[in-house]
Design an enzyme around this catalytic site. Structure first.
Site, mmCIF file in Angstrom:
data_model
loop_
_atom_site.group_PDB
_atom_site.id
_atom_site.type_symbol
_atom_site.label_atom_id
_atom_site.label_comp_id
_atom_site.label_asym_id
_atom_site.label_seq_id
_atom_site.Cartn_x
_atom_site.Cartn_y
_atom_site.Cartn_z
ATOM 1 N N ILE A 61 -0.053 -9.533 -33.925
ATOM 2 C CA ILE A 61 0.534 -8.747 -35.016
ATOM 3 C C ILE A 61 -0.492 -8.589 -36.127
ATOM 4 O O ILE A 61 -1.172 -9.549 -36.506
ATOM 5 C CB ILE A 61 1.797 -9.430 -35.569
ATOM 6 C CG1 ILE A 61 2.808 -9.687 -34.443
ATOM 7 C CG2 ILE A 61 2.426 -8.587 -36.662
ATOM 8 C CD1 ILE A 61 3.826 -10.746 -34.785
ATOM 9 N N CYS A 62 -0.579 -7.371 -36.605
ATOM 10 C CA CYS A 62 -1.416 -7.137 -37.770
ATOM 11 C C CYS A 62 -0.511 -6.900 -38.974
ATOM 12 O O CYS A 62 0.027 -5.813 -39.169
ATOM 13 C CB CYS A 62 -2.317 -5.908 -37.557
ATOM 14 S SG CYS A 62 -3.332 -5.511 -38.985
ATOM 15 N N LEU A 63 -0.318 -7.931 -39.707
ATOM 16 C CA LEU A 63 0.548 -7.839 -40.881
ATOM 17 C C LEU A 63 -0.064 -8.722 -41.962
ATOM 18 O O LEU A 63 -0.381 -9.893 -41.725
ATOM 19 C CB LEU A 63 1.973 -8.288 -40.522
ATOM 20 C CG LEU A 63 3.031 -8.145 -41.600
ATOM 21 C CD1 LEU A 63 3.208 -6.679 -41.988
ATOM 22 C CD2 LEU A 63 4.345 -8.726 -41.143
ATOM 23 N N ASN B 295 0.661 -1.466 -34.813
ATOM 24 C CA ASN B 295 0.212 -2.698 -35.476
ATOM 25 C C ASN B 295 0.458 -3.948 -34.621
ATOM 26 O O ASN B 295 0.272 -5.065 -35.122
ATOM 27 C CB ASN B 295 0.912 -2.856 -36.827
ATOM 28 C CG ASN B 295 0.675 -1.668 -37.745
ATOM 29 O OD1 ASN B 295 1.600 -0.898 -38.045
ATOM 30 N ND2 ASN B 295 -0.580 -1.499 -38.151
ATOM 31 N N GLN C 250 -3.588 -2.559 -35.149
ATOM 32 C CA GLN C 250 -3.934 -3.680 -34.296
ATOM 33 C C GLN C 250 -4.346 -3.143 -32.914
ATOM 34 O O GLN C 250 -5.299 -3.613 -32.335
ATOM 35 C CB GLN C 250 -2.728 -4.624 -34.169
ATOM 36 C CG GLN C 250 -2.935 -5.786 -33.228
ATOM 37 C CD GLN C 250 -3.932 -6.783 -33.803
ATOM 38 O OE1 GLN C 250 -4.014 -6.962 -35.004
ATOM 39 N NE2 GLN C 250 -4.700 -7.405 -32.920
#
Lengths: 193, 406
Positions: free
Chosen positions: A86-88, A78, A121
């Protein structure tokens, strides 16, 4: 206009917390650009690593999420292995003004513990995570060792310098490790050796 | 000092003439005064405080002038100057006042004697009631009695005190005159006014009798009358105390004459029945004083809370259903934890309005500014990420549906 009082209180709150493994440093005079660090959670390939995160606060913070990006290279489904993006969800559409920088950093810690490969990500890392998990773990551990160790902060740059001087990367890494990260001592060792 | 004493003696010689000369006048004037004070109701409570205060100031000036006049009169000019003065004073009001002064002075002197002897405040209340004033008035200021009074007075009291007492005697009339003049300004009408009249008449008598020392101190400070409100409050308190022992006014009135007795006793009856409800509300006598003084509503945990009052908490204690209207709107008051002192969004302090503002059923509190700011944006609760709008809509729909109370 950035809510200065809130950011200041957040910084004080983070500075007062020594046990959760997160910290925030100021970069210059502006409160809108900060740098956070999180400790790699134990029981993961990131254990023992210290990950630096670049934090940009938009002027509408806390009504808008802070912009966070890993500076330290991380091997994680991610997190982009290229630019540290960052994929959050909580840093995007699930952000809440009730969240703080500290909770966001803690969420990143949690993200390191529990990768979410279905919403990746970095597609390469996610694929490796799903198909060759052991390789993923080894690579992640190596990246942590290489880039996120406290002693090896800046190690990559040092190695690059030594390599530019004509030594091999592996010899440079070994010399730096034996000299405890001291660039000059490693060079001497390499020259003598 | 000795001179003053001799002046006092002169006064005693001088005064016995007065009742003889002004016997009818005195007797007739006193009841008329009292009658006036009792029958003419004052204005509706202390509504026109400012006007009254100004009037009181003016009167104070007048009082001072008259007091000086009186003192000058007493100090050595004797009878001649007095008669001169009485002829000099053109208005009938002045004459009446002088009589009042003369009437009051021996009584007050007597009171002060007893005060100085015994010192306690109780002694100041009682002796004038039971002994001297009633006796003196009952015998219509017979020469011997009056002379006795002042004779014993001049023997008892030190020289140094004499002047002070004259002072006091003169000024002790002030409250009475104030009230009389106030009343004469005021117009009679409703029952409520009669209420206050009763209170005032009772307080007047008590004031002129028992609060002489208080007034003497106030007369020393001329600006004291500025604080007329506090004096009025003190009078009210005094009135409620009077209500507990109404014997004094009765004595006082009995001693005068038949008509006065009738009038004043009826007014005392009125006092009684009027003061009782008042004493209920300014409860120096009953246990609810603290509550009335605090000026707040009963709390559920008040010890003396009447059983008849409804228990609101009990009314709302039926089971709360999650997501229901009651849970959202009323659960916030009784069920949710106390609000934070600061807004979790902007970290500013929450005021009372913010503290009572619970926009979401999840109980997340925030200040109105932040709430507004969020509504401009995505409009979701920071606590649960539910939309405020759907929350409000669901509230509305539930509010429309009638829910039977359990």
């Amino acid at each position: 206009m950035l809510d200065v009082s809130r950011v200041q209180k957040e910084l004080v709150e983070v500075a007062g917390d020594k046990v959760s493994g997160v910290s925030i440093q100021l970069l210059g005079n502006s409160l809108s650009h900060l740098q956070g660090t999180i400790d790699g959670p134990s029981g993961t390939p990131y254990e023992g690593g210290v990950f630096t995160i670049d934090i940009q606060l938009p002027s509408s913070y806390p009504f808008e999420p802070p912009k966070m990006r890993f500076i330290t290279k991380v091997w994680h489904p991610n997190i982009s292995s290229q630019n540290g993006a960052i994929c959050l969800d909580i840093l995007k559409d699930q952000w809440s003004p009730a969240l703080t920088l500290k909770t966001a950093l803690l969420s990143l810690q949690a993200l390191l513990s529990t990768p979410e490969p279905k919403d990746p990500q970095d597609a390469v890392v996610a694929e490796q995570y799903l198909k060759h998990n052991n390789t993923f773990i080894a690579t992640a551990r190596y990246w942590t060792e290489a880039f996120a160790k406290r002693s090896s902060i800046g190690l990559h740059e040092k190695i690059q310098k030594i390599v530019e001087m004509g030594f091999s990367e592996e010899a440079a890494r070994a010399a730096l490790q034996s000299s405890g990260g001291d660039e000059n001592a490693a060079l001497e060792k390499l020259c003598v050796g | 000092m000795c001179q003053i004493d001799s002046q006092m003696e002169q006064q005693t010689v001088l005064n016995p003439e007065k009742p003889v000369r002004g016997d009818v006048g005195f007797i007739s004037s006193l009841p008329s005064k009292v009658e006036k004070s009792l029958a003419v109701p004052p204005t509706s409570e202390n509504g026109k405080k400012k006007r009254v205060q100004r009037a009181a100031k003016l009167k104070q000036c007048k009082m001072d002038a008259r007091r000086e006049q009186w003192l000058a009169q007493v100090s050595g000019k004797g009878r001649k100057s007095e008669s001169c003065d009485s002829s000099h004073s053109s208005s009938q009001d002045d004459g009446e006042e002088k009589e009042l002064l003369l009437q009051a002075s021996p009584r007050e002197l007597d009171i002060i004697t007893s005060v100085n002897k015994e010192g306690s405040e109780d002694s100041r209340h009682k002796p004038p009631v039971e002994s001297s004033p009633s006796k003196a008035m009952g015998q219509e200021w017979s020469d011997g009695q009056f002379h006795n009074h002042l004779g014993s007075f001049s023997q008892d009291i030190k020289h140094s005190l004499c002047q002070h007492h004259e002072h006091e005697a003169a000024c002790s009339n002030e409250p009475a005159k104030h009230s009389v003049e106030r009343r004469s300004e005021q117009k009679p009408s409703t029952i409520q006014r009669y209420d206050t009249q009763g209170t005032w008449s009772a307080s007047d008598t008590s004031f002129s009798q028992s609060n002489s020392s208080q007034m003497s101190s106030s007369s020393e400070d001329e600006n004291e009358v500025d604080d007329w409100e506090t004096v009025a409050d003190a009078l009210h308190v005094q009135a409620t105390v009077e209500d507990m022992k109404p014997t004094k006014p009765i004595d006082h009135c009995l001693s005068s004459d038949g008509t006065l007795h009738l009038k004043s006793s009826s007014s005392i009856d009125a006092d009684k029945c009027i003061l009782k409800p008042e004493s209920k509300y300014r409860p120096g006598n009953c246990g609810s004083r603290t509550r009335a003084d605090a000026g707040r509503a009963w709390r559920p945990d008040d010890l003396s809370r009447p059983e008849t009052l409804p228990r609101l908490s009990k009314q709302h204690s039926f089971p709360l259903q999650s997501g229901s209207l009651w849970a959202t709107s009323h659960g916030t008051i009784w069920g949710l934890p106390p609000p934070p002192s600061h807004c979790p969004i902007c970290t500013e302090e929450l005021d009372t309005t913010d503290s009572s503002f619970v926009p979401c059923s999840c109980g997340f509190r925030l200040c109105l500014f932040c709430h507004h700011r969020i509504l401009i944006g995505d409009g979701r609760c920071p606590g649960c990420r539910k939309s405020y709008n759907t929350e409000a809509a669901s509230k509305l729909s539930r509010a429309c549906s009638v829910r039977p109370r359990v």
